[in-house]
Design a protein around this motif. Sequence first.
Motif, PDB file in Angstrom:
ATOM      1  N   THR A  97       0.842  -1.184   0.000  1.00  0.00           N
ATOM      2  CA  THR A  97       0.000   0.000   0.000  1.00  0.00           C
ATOM      3  C   THR A  97       0.882   1.240   0.000  1.00  0.00           C
ATOM      4  O   THR A  97       2.086   1.173   0.270  1.00  0.00           O
ATOM      5  CB  THR A  97      -0.908   0.007   1.236  1.00  0.00           C
ATOM      6  OG1 THR A  97      -0.084  -0.093   2.409  1.00  0.00           O
ATOM      7  CG2 THR A  97      -1.867  -1.175   1.202  1.00  0.00           C
ATOM      8  N   ARG A 104       1.655  -2.199   4.727  1.00  0.00           N
ATOM      9  CA  ARG A 104       0.835  -3.387   4.590  1.00  0.00           C
ATOM     10  C   ARG A 104       0.811  -3.814   3.128  1.00  0.00           C
ATOM     11  O   ARG A 104       1.113  -3.037   2.222  1.00  0.00           O
ATOM     12  CB  ARG A 104      -0.596  -3.122   5.068  1.00  0.00           C
ATOM     13  CG  ARG A 104      -0.727  -2.555   6.469  1.00  0.00           C
ATOM     14  CD  ARG A 104      -0.118  -3.462   7.542  1.00  0.00           C
ATOM     15  NE  ARG A 104      -0.637  -4.819   7.523  1.00  0.00           N
ATOM     16  CZ  ARG A 104      -1.755  -5.221   8.134  1.00  0.00           C
ATOM     17  NH1 ARG A 104      -2.489  -4.345   8.823  1.00  0.00           N
ATOM     18  NH2 ARG A 104      -2.134  -6.487   8.091  1.00  0.00           N
ATOM     19  N   ASP A 106      -1.473  -5.702  -0.092  1.00  0.00           N
ATOM     20  CA  ASP A 106      -2.833  -5.889  -0.576  1.00  0.00           C
ATOM     21  C   ASP A 106      -2.768  -6.473  -1.979  1.00  0.00           C
ATOM     22  O   ASP A 106      -1.672  -6.684  -2.522  1.00  0.00           O
ATOM     23  CB  ASP A 106      -3.600  -4.563  -0.569  1.00  0.00           C
ATOM     24  CG  ASP A 106      -5.072  -4.763  -0.247  1.00  0.00           C
ATOM     25  OD1 ASP A 106      -5.614  -5.836  -0.585  1.00  0.00           O
ATOM     26  OD2 ASP A 106      -5.678  -3.846   0.344  1.00  0.00           O
ATOM     27  N   ARG A 537      -3.584  -9.521   2.037  1.00  0.00           N
ATOM     28  CA  ARG A 537      -3.848  -8.623   3.162  1.00  0.00           C
ATOM     29  C   ARG A 537      -4.049  -9.436   4.420  1.00  0.00           C
ATOM     30  O   ARG A 537      -5.011 -10.197   4.555  1.00  0.00           O
ATOM     31  CB  ARG A 537      -5.098  -7.783   2.883  1.00  0.00           C
ATOM     32  CG  ARG A 537      -5.480  -6.821   4.004  1.00  0.00           C
ATOM     33  CD  ARG A 537      -4.563  -5.609   4.067  1.00  0.00           C
ATOM     34  NE  ARG A 537      -5.011  -4.628   5.062  1.00  0.00           N
ATOM     35  CZ  ARG A 537      -4.490  -3.420   5.206  1.00  0.00           C
ATOM     36  NH1 ARG A 537      -3.499  -3.034   4.414  1.00  0.00           N
ATOM     37  NH2 ARG A 537      -4.933  -2.591   6.125  1.00  0.00           N
ATOM     38  N   GLU A 554       4.130 -10.467   4.614  1.00  0.00           N
ATOM     39  CA  GLU A 554       4.184  -9.040   4.930  1.00  0.00           C
ATOM     40  C   GLU A 554       5.477  -8.662   5.654  1.00  0.00           C
ATOM     41  O   GLU A 554       6.100  -7.636   5.350  1.00  0.00           O
ATOM     42  CB  GLU A 554       2.978  -8.647   5.773  1.00  0.00           C
ATOM     43  CG  GLU A 554       2.949  -7.182   6.161  1.00  0.00           C
ATOM     44  CD  GLU A 554       1.741  -6.828   6.997  1.00  0.00           C
ATOM     45  OE1 GLU A 554       1.922  -6.244   8.085  1.00  0.00           O
ATOM     46  OE2 GLU A 554       0.604  -7.139   6.569  1.00  0.00           O
TER      47      GLU A 554
END
Length: 586
Positions: A97, A104, A106, A537, A554
């Motif tokens: 993001t 984060r 996505d 996510r 992540e």
Amino acid sequence: MSGRSRTETPTSTPTAASAATPSPGGLLNRRRLLTAAGVAGATTGLGFVLGPAGGSATAGPPAAARAVPGPRRMPAAAAAVRPSGAATTLNGVATATYGNGYRRLDDGPGWRRVLRTELAEPSRGREEKRTALASFVQFTDLHMVDVQHPLRYEYLRAETPSAWRPQEALSVPGVVSLIERVNALPGGPATGAPLSFVMTTGDNTDNNCTAELDWFLTAMSGGRITPNTGDPGTYEGVQNCGLELYWQPESKLRDGDKQLGFPRLDGFLEAAVREVRSPGLTLPWYSTVGNHDLLPGGCYAAGDGFLTEFAVGGKKLFDLPRAEGAAMWKQVRKGMDPKGEQYKDLLRTHRRKLRSVAPDPARAPFTPREYLAAHLDPKYAGAGPVGHGYTEANIAEDRAYYTFRIAAGVVGVSLDTTRRGGHYEGRLGTAQLRWLERELKRYRDDYVLVFSHHTSESIPEGGAELLALLKRNPHALAWINGHSHRNTVTPHGTFWEISTASHIDFPQLARTLELTDNGDGTLSLFTTLIESAAPHRGDYADLSQTGLASLYRELSFNAPGRRTELAGEAADRNTELVLRKPKRKP
């Protein structure tokens, strides 16, 4: 179209993933490994280990396994499964993001397929004439890590990010999620041909540790894994040691990683050592060895009594003065301490700084023969083949290279490029080169795909000879490897070298490969990258097995000092690699 041009094709739509039911597994037993039942038998799918005619064993497979499997020559239009980029990076890729600092992940747009014509020019309309010859998956550099192991040198983190990664405590759920992704693929994304096997190209484990080997074999074959050594009731690694050098996920301490935005996650360490269930691959799988599999630390010669005792003992070094760390890393990087003499001196010098941990014999190093024998243990048979490429003859001869049949007209060769005397760089000795030369001659009427851990740029001894040998044999179509943790596709005159990124460093990828005859005097190798099945996510409140796999990705993206070039360029990712169809030798 120019012989060096590159064009792109569109992407596809997604499908759902699924998982199989796990079966129980257990820890390795050293004595039982050496007496495990041998076999070179048949498998489901296209691949099986070749017997004496294949040069891979002195004792061949049972009679039922000796016949070459029937051809998998399916026109793409008539394939049982329609080609689809769903559940691959053609359809979507984990993307950060917007923002600064810790970010984060996505859903992001996919990577398009690139046509590469440096080695041959295909004709138009080949899609209608194309015939699928082989379709399979490559895993590489899984690095299933015992993060509490006393011989790990996390304190070199300031010198190299690969010494310790904030995500590595989650390597087991991360790998299981990758297995779930492969199990859910309907077929080859370019041809729709059924995927017939998975090949791992080394560094399956991280530190030549018996527990890690059990975790790897259980994950691949199916069963339950508890990724914890030492005290079964607690975690005893660097992530609760109170040092600012490491991310302390459950502490109020403003460690260096939290200062960069890493979150505080209560319950993280308990979840990281909790039982994980693997469905096991539903495809047969084969194994290739890497330097981290056979060498302590991935760089020190095995068999040293001091290092063995330290590995299973109750002391661990957590930090080191920066100057000493820099000197040690220089020795590792330049191969100046292959037998670990300076490393042992360092541990002795700092014996008063060692912290107490629970001793554990499961952390013992394993020998090359024990590595091979473990693959033959019936409890790790999974979808087959028994031995996963290795046979009793490999154990008897202490030889970790072999030949196997991929499909009618297609043969695979798995090499051993580890330098057993120590060093993370590779080596290919004269005996193995001569063996490969004989195999290439024996299978001159087949297409040959070569697998190894090290790349052409990381084998200073024997690498040039291997390149020359493959160029002299144009029926050798590809050299498929790992080690660099980076996606790279390189033309070498008559064949393609395909290097695939690791599954421990971001972007955490594996690759499908599909070989086709284009019906116009050319062949194509389609390469398509895949991620694990975990959602892009993640949710910090979700510390389930799937949630940890998302967090694994992540954290790897945000790891301080991570190499940002590992995804490679577009032409190193999803590709169609065209080759001239070699003329058959009389």
